[in-house]
Design an enzyme around this catalytic site. Structure first.
Site, mmCIF file in Angstrom:
data_model
loop_
_atom_site.group_PDB
_atom_site.id
_atom_site.type_symbol
_atom_site.label_atom_id
_atom_site.label_comp_id
_atom_site.label_asym_id
_atom_site.label_seq_id
_atom_site.Cartn_x
_atom_site.Cartn_y
_atom_site.Cartn_z
ATOM 1 N N ASP A 13 7.861 0.547 -0.919
ATOM 2 C CA ASP A 13 8.723 0.312 -2.088
ATOM 3 C C ASP A 13 9.802 -0.730 -1.824
ATOM 4 O OD1 ASP A 13 7.307 2.414 -3.334
ATOM 5 O OD2 ASP A 13 8.616 3.865 -2.360
ATOM 6 N N ALA A 15 9.835 -3.663 -2.862
ATOM 7 C CA ALA A 15 9.774 -4.684 -3.931
ATOM 8 C C ALA A 15 8.971 -5.904 -3.471
ATOM 9 C CB ALA A 15 11.165 -5.086 -4.420
ATOM 10 N N LYS A 16 7.927 -5.637 -2.709
ATOM 11 C CA LYS A 16 7.037 -6.723 -2.239
ATOM 12 C C LYS A 16 6.362 -7.425 -3.409
ATOM 13 C CE LYS A 16 4.750 -3.606 0.080
ATOM 14 N NZ LYS A 16 5.630 -2.447 -0.037
ATOM 15 N N GLY A 17 6.074 -6.634 -4.469
ATOM 16 C CA GLY A 17 5.368 -7.185 -5.632
ATOM 17 C C GLY A 17 6.085 -8.391 -6.205
ATOM 18 N N GLY A 40 2.297 1.225 -5.680
ATOM 19 C CA GLY A 40 2.653 0.826 -7.032
ATOM 20 C C GLY A 40 3.650 -0.294 -6.956
ATOM 21 N N HIS A 41 3.482 -1.312 -7.776
ATOM 22 C CA HIS A 41 4.558 -2.281 -7.833
ATOM 23 C C HIS A 41 4.774 -2.776 -9.245
ATOM 24 C CE1 HIS A 41 1.094 -4.647 -6.073
ATOM 25 N NE2 HIS A 41 1.183 -5.074 -7.309
ATOM 26 N N THR A 129 0.749 11.202 -2.290
ATOM 27 C CA THR A 129 0.724 10.857 -3.717
ATOM 28 C C THR A 129 -0.397 11.604 -4.454
ATOM 29 O OG1 THR A 129 -0.709 8.978 -3.250
ATOM 30 C CG2 THR A 129 1.662 8.539 -3.307
ATOM 31 N N GLN A 226 2.472 -0.281 0.710
ATOM 32 C CA GLN A 226 3.290 0.643 1.516
ATOM 33 C C GLN A 226 4.161 -0.164 2.494
ATOM 34 O OE1 GLN A 226 -0.373 1.757 1.574
ATOM 35 N NE2 GLN A 226 0.110 2.630 -0.396
ATOM 36 N N THR A 241 0.895 7.077 5.685
ATOM 37 C CA THR A 241 -0.311 6.997 4.886
ATOM 38 C C THR A 241 -1.490 6.860 5.864
ATOM 39 O OG1 THR A 241 -1.276 5.983 2.925
ATOM 40 C CG2 THR A 241 -0.230 4.467 4.502
ATOM 41 N N THR A 301 7.028 4.519 -8.595
ATOM 42 C CA THR A 301 6.240 3.859 -9.632
ATOM 43 C C THR A 301 4.991 4.673 -9.952
ATOM 44 O OG1 THR A 301 6.823 1.850 -8.436
ATOM 45 C CG2 THR A 301 5.326 1.562 -10.262
ATOM 46 N N GLY A 304 6.596 9.015 -9.934
ATOM 47 C CA GLY A 304 7.859 9.294 -10.634
ATOM 48 C C GLY A 304 8.841 10.112 -9.809
#
Ligand code: IMP
Length: 427
Positions: A13, A15-17, A40-41, A129, A226, A241, A301, A304
């Site tokens: 998380d 914010a690599k996206g 998720g991104h 997840t 990840q 993971t 993302t 939740g």
């Protein structure tokens, strides 16, 4: 920028996206090489929010080829759902999406197995997840009950494999969870048969395709999922993971040798977050932790879930940087800290009275780690509209310099808001 990789150095998380999206217009190919729909991104383009999980961020630009490579575990229904959602918003997906025939397929039995195992662990649950990621990777490593995309698109092979595997899975499930609903192989064949029809045009040998792209000198961007500390071999095991989510995974997951990568960008948040179980030495259980969660919208993302938030942990992130072999840093969400009077950065741990800068290999030691903090003044001003690093308040520059000093790499990108425009390139 010929061959570039973007990897997270913390617990995901980071914010690599956003970085991937920014770099996409300088690349011809974007590759997702590990994980599945656990990742998720969110990418924000001209105020429009796109939530992606399996699709590489490259799909938002039709001129870019997006590759889902061999190391990914694929939920085909989830992939098609994402493809449909993007298409509905006017972004066509055609031959610009390639899917590896070596990627492994997630089935309902994987999710059932995970639900059962996580429940049995009680307080020690990994906090996964629940997407069936771990059980699918387990079957891949075990080989005998794995099904790959290459099998999915060959109806005769697929039929035989589903019957064999379902028989085994049902026997195991009946023993471990008597009375639970078992898999009907014919229902799986019907559902997955429909997925196979739709996905078949995208399925290729992506390893060979990527090698040709390298020979043709195309610009390739590897998009990590990840973060380094969730890496199954080098992370905070077992609270990780099931794949190599540090830079170590690029070679294995894509078939492209590490030495082909010319620039490895390590992405960190300006603070620390973690989702799920496992130690997190700088976690804050107080009003500041909640403030960071609120300001940073730190809710998963995919699931939740509220993320655990804390101060920047340079011991953990510099370990992530070392195992991933980075060339430079991108510091994300710096604006989230703008309202705080003072800031802390963890520069060492104290474990059983001993001070160390080494990240412990066993979680019992990590759980005992007391952070040793360096205190820095806050900047207490809105930085979200700044364009040049020279315009940043001196306290914000000092904060970035400290991260750079402790992680021993230059900060080349700073993000100060969700939009593409809210990014400052330091060079
Ligand atoms: P799994 O990947 O679903 O097996 O979950 C294992 C651990 O990795 C859990 O702690 C998850 O919360 C964490 N995890 C998996 N994917 C992500 C991600 O994209 N961001 C942050 N944490 C993740």
């Amino acid at each position: 920028m010929a061959v570039t990789a973007v990897v997270g150095l913390q617990w995901g998380d980071e914010a690599k996206g956003k970085i991937v999206d920014l770099l996409t217009d300088r690349h011809d190919v974007v590759v997702r090489y590990l994980g599945g729909n656990n990742a998720g991104h969110t990418v924000v383009i001209r105020g429009e929010k796109y939530k992606l999980s399996l699709l590489p961020a490259g799909v938002l630009r039709p001129e870019v080829t997006s590759v889902i490579a061999a190391g990914v575990v694929l939920n085909p229904g989830a992939l098609l759902g994402e493809m449909d959602a993007i298409t509905k918003r006017g972004i066509p997906i055609s031959q610009n999406l390639l899917l590896s025939d070596r990627a492994h397929v997630i089935f309902p039995w994987h999710r059932a197995e995970e639900a059962m195992l996580e429940k049995k662990r009680g307080d020690d649950a990994i906090g996964t997840t629940m997407r069936g990621i771990g059980p699918c990777y387990r079957d891949k490593a075990g080989r005998t009950h794995a099904i790959r995309v290459g099998d999915l698109v060959r109806p005769d092979v697929f039929r035989k494999r589903v019957h064999e595997v379902a028989e085994h899975k049902n026997a195991k499930q009946s023993a471990l969870d008597p009375g639970s609903t078992l898999t009907d192989p014919e229902a799986v064949l019907a559902e997955y048969g429909r997925y196979a029809e739709r996905l078949k045009p995208h399925v290729v040998d992506t390893t060979a395709w990527l090698h040709k792209a390298l020979r043709d000198k195309r610009n390739i961007l590897f998009e990590g999922a990840q973060g380094s500390l969730l890496d199954v071999d080098h992370g905070t095991f077992p609270y990780v993971t099931s794949s190599n989510s540090s830079g170590c995974g690029i070679h294995a997951g894509s078939g492209v040798p590490e030495r082909a990568i010319e620039k490895m960008i390590g992405v960190v948040k300006a603070y620390t977050t973690r989702v799920g179980g496992g130690p997190c030495p700088t976690e804050l259980h107080d009003a500041i932790g909640q403030h960071i969660r609120d300001e940073g919208h730190e809710y998963g993302t995919v699931t939740g879930r509220p993320r655990r938030c804390g101060w920047f942990d340079a011991v953990a992130a510099s370990y992530g940087a070392r195992i991933s072999g980075i060339d430079c840093l991108a510091v994300m969400l710096l604006d989230v800290l703008s309202k705080l009077d003072t800031l802390q950065i963890c520069e060492a741990y104290e474990i059983d009275g001993e001070r160390t800068k080494e990240f412990p290999s066993h979680i019992t030691d990590l759980a005992k780690a007391q952070p040793v903090y360096r205190t820095l003044p806050g900047w207490k001003t809105d930085i979200s509209g700044l364009k040049k690093i020279a315009d940043f308040p001196k306290q914000a520059r000092a904060y970035l310099d400290t991260i750079s000093e402790l992680l021993e790499h230059r900060v080349e990108i700073v993000s100060i808001g969700p939009d593409r425009e809210q990014t400052v390139f330091v060079k």
